[in-house]
Design an enzyme around this catalytic site. Sequence first.
Site, PDB file in Angstrom:
ATOM      1  CE1 TYR A   1      -3.592   2.650   0.560  1.00  0.00           C
ATOM      2  CE2 TYR A   1      -2.132   3.451   2.296  1.00  0.00           C
ATOM      3  CZ  TYR A   1      -3.224   3.637   1.470  1.00  0.00           C
ATOM      4  OH  TYR A   1      -3.938   4.803   1.539  1.00  0.00           O
ATOM      5  CD  GLU A   2       3.239   2.697   4.724  1.00  0.00           C
ATOM      6  OE1 GLU A   2       4.425   2.293   4.852  1.00  0.00           O
ATOM      7  OE2 GLU A   2       2.568   3.141   5.662  1.00  0.00           O
TER       8      GLU A   2
ATOM      9  CB  VAL B   1      -7.471  -1.914   9.267  1.00  0.00           C
ATOM     10  CG1 VAL B   1      -8.805  -2.624   9.106  1.00  0.00           C
ATOM     11  CG2 VAL B   1      -7.242  -1.509  10.720  1.00  0.00           C
TER      12      VAL B   1
ATOM     13  N   GLY C   1      -9.433   0.374  13.063  1.00  0.00           N
ATOM     14  CA  GLY C   1      -8.308   1.298  13.239  1.00  0.00           C
ATOM     15  C   GLY C   1      -8.488   2.156  14.475  1.00  0.00           C
TER      16      GLY C   1
ATOM     17  CE1 TYR D   1      -3.859   7.052  11.975  1.00  0.00           C
ATOM     18  CE2 TYR D   1      -2.375   8.107  10.431  1.00  0.00           C
ATOM     19  CZ  TYR D   1      -2.849   6.965  11.040  1.00  0.00           C
ATOM     20  OH  TYR D   1      -2.322   5.749  10.727  1.00  0.00           O
TER      21      TYR D   1
END
Length: 160
Positions: A26-27, A88, A98, A132
């Site tokens: 994903y990153e 997640v 999360g 966040y």
Amino acid sequence: MSLTIRPASRDDAALILRFVTELAIYERAEHEVKTDAAGIEASLFAKDASASALICERDGQPIGYAVYFFNYSTWLGRNGLYLEDLYVTPEARGTGAGKALLKHLARLAVSRGCGRFEWSVLDWNEPAIRFYEALGARPQEEWTTYRLAGDALRALAEQA
């Protein structure tokens, strides 16, 4: 739907590696994952391990994890909790997993007298940033993270 958060165990090493790899994909950094299940087991579950992991399950099925450790703030004169990884699975996002992991870690930080609970997020990860910030977290834009790794780390260590 029942969410459960439990401490990870040695038996979870392969699962954690799978989650680590999914997060790295994903990153856009899958090529940076250099460990294997044995490495996860040795580093997270050794007697002197400095990091810990949590597993989040929905109806008994693992859907996410968190890896964290305690750091120290000289300015506060207190420990802090640093979240290294939070992940997640895509199909479980939006179910509260999360947030449940973050609440669990926040409670742990408070119970241990920590003055801070910190983590890093990639600047392009807008869904995570919105998530966040909705929880009340704020970016620390005045700080830039530096890293020594690989050859650069070894070169500095070997300097006379």
